[in-house]
Structure formats: structure tokens, C-alpha cells
Design a protein around this motif. Structure first.
Motif, PDB file in Angstrom:
ATOM      1  N   ILE A   1      40.232 -26.485 -22.866  1.00  0.00           N
ATOM      2  CA  ILE A   1      39.065 -25.636 -22.642  1.00  0.00           C
ATOM      3  C   ILE A   1      38.308 -25.543 -23.952  1.00  0.00           C
ATOM      4  CG2 ILE A   1      38.233 -23.350 -22.017  1.00  0.00           C
ATOM      5  CD1 ILE A   1      40.691 -23.107 -20.210  1.00  0.00           C
TER       6      ILE A   1
ATOM      7  N   TYR B   1      41.705 -36.014 -10.812  1.00  0.00           N
ATOM      8  CA  TYR B   1      41.514 -35.695 -12.221  1.00  0.00           C
ATOM      9  C   TYR B   1      41.332 -36.990 -12.999  1.00  0.00           C
ATOM     10  CZ  TYR B   1      43.471 -31.204 -10.830  1.00  0.00           C
ATOM     11  OH  TYR B   1      43.711 -30.020 -10.211  1.00  0.00           O
TER      12      TYR B   1
ATOM     13  N   PHE C   1      40.117 -32.435 -18.518  1.00  0.00           N
ATOM     14  CA  PHE C   1      41.473 -32.827 -18.155  1.00  0.00           C
ATOM     15  C   PHE C   1      41.870 -34.062 -18.950  1.00  0.00           C
ATOM     16  CE2 PHE C   1      39.602 -30.611 -14.598  1.00  0.00           C
ATOM     17  CZ  PHE C   1      40.539 -29.625 -14.384  1.00  0.00           C
TER      18      PHE C   1
ATOM     19  N   SER D   1      44.949 -29.665 -19.355  1.00  0.00           N
ATOM     20  CA  SER D   1      43.524 -29.415 -19.512  1.00  0.00           C
ATOM     21  C   SER D   1      43.257 -28.798 -20.878  1.00  0.00           C
ATOM     22  CB  SER D   1      42.996 -28.501 -18.414  1.00  0.00           C
ATOM     23  OG  SER D   1      43.456 -27.186 -18.569  1.00  0.00           O
TER      24      SER D   1
ATOM     25  N   ASP E   1      32.022 -21.988 -21.848  1.00  0.00           N
ATOM     26  CA  ASP E   1      33.243 -22.792 -21.864  1.00  0.00           C
ATOM     27  C   ASP E   1      33.160 -23.902 -20.827  1.00  0.00           C
ATOM     28  OD1 ASP E   1      34.901 -21.866 -19.315  1.00  0.00           O
ATOM     29  OD2 ASP E   1      34.051 -20.066 -20.238  1.00  0.00           O
ATOM     30  N   GLN E   2      33.899 -24.961 -21.092  1.00  0.00           N
ATOM     31  CA  GLN E   2      34.003 -26.095 -20.182  1.00  0.00           C
ATOM     32  C   GLN E   2      35.435 -26.603 -20.228  1.00  0.00           C
ATOM     33  OE1 GLN E   2      31.088 -29.156 -20.743  1.00  0.00           O
ATOM     34  NE2 GLN E   2      31.975 -30.479 -19.186  1.00  0.00           N
ATOM     35  N   GLN E   3      35.950 -26.974 -19.069  1.00  0.00           N
ATOM     36  CA  GLN E   3      37.324 -27.454 -18.967  1.00  0.00           C
ATOM     37  C   GLN E   3      37.333 -28.971 -18.847  1.00  0.00           C
ATOM     38  OE1 GLN E   3      39.413 -25.857 -15.592  1.00  0.00           O
ATOM     39  NE2 GLN E   3      41.400 -26.362 -16.453  1.00  0.00           N
TER      40      GLN E   3
END
Length: 59
Positions: free
Chosen positions: A24, A4, A40, A22, A36-38
């Protein structure tokens, strides 16, 4: 092993850290074709970037 990287500072998030946090991001929230996109991050990096008047209920 999964790695990550913090989206704010660019540093790796060590696997021995207590929690990997994280975010979102949801774009076009009010439309049917939302996406959507995650991301970290280190929790401290996240908290440093919020305005002081934004309530955060995190340790």
C-alpha cells in the motif's frame, strides 16, 4: 474469480499460490489530503527489489 498481477514482473499471481501479497503506497503521508493505492506482487519479486540493507522479516 479475482485475478492478481505482480506490479514488479507483470506476471499473473496464480490463485493456488499460498498468499497474495500487497503493498500500500500512501502519498502525501504528512498531509490531510493523503491518498493510497494498493499494489499486488510476488513476495520474491518484492524482496529482490529491496536494498540489501533493508531488513525484511518475511519467510
Amino acid at each position: 474469480m479475482i485475478g492478481y498481477q505482480c506490479c514488479f514482473c507483470g506476471e499473473d499471481i496464480e490463485s493456488n499460490e499460498a498468499d497474495v501479497s500487497s503493498l500500500i503506497l500512501i502519498t502525501n503521508w504528512d498531509k490531510e489530503d493523503n491518498q493510497d493505492q494498493q499494489f499486488f506482487c510476488h513476495i520474491e519479486c518484492f524482496k529482490r527489489r529491496l536494498a540489501e540493507n533493508v531488513p525484511v522479516f518475511l519467510p
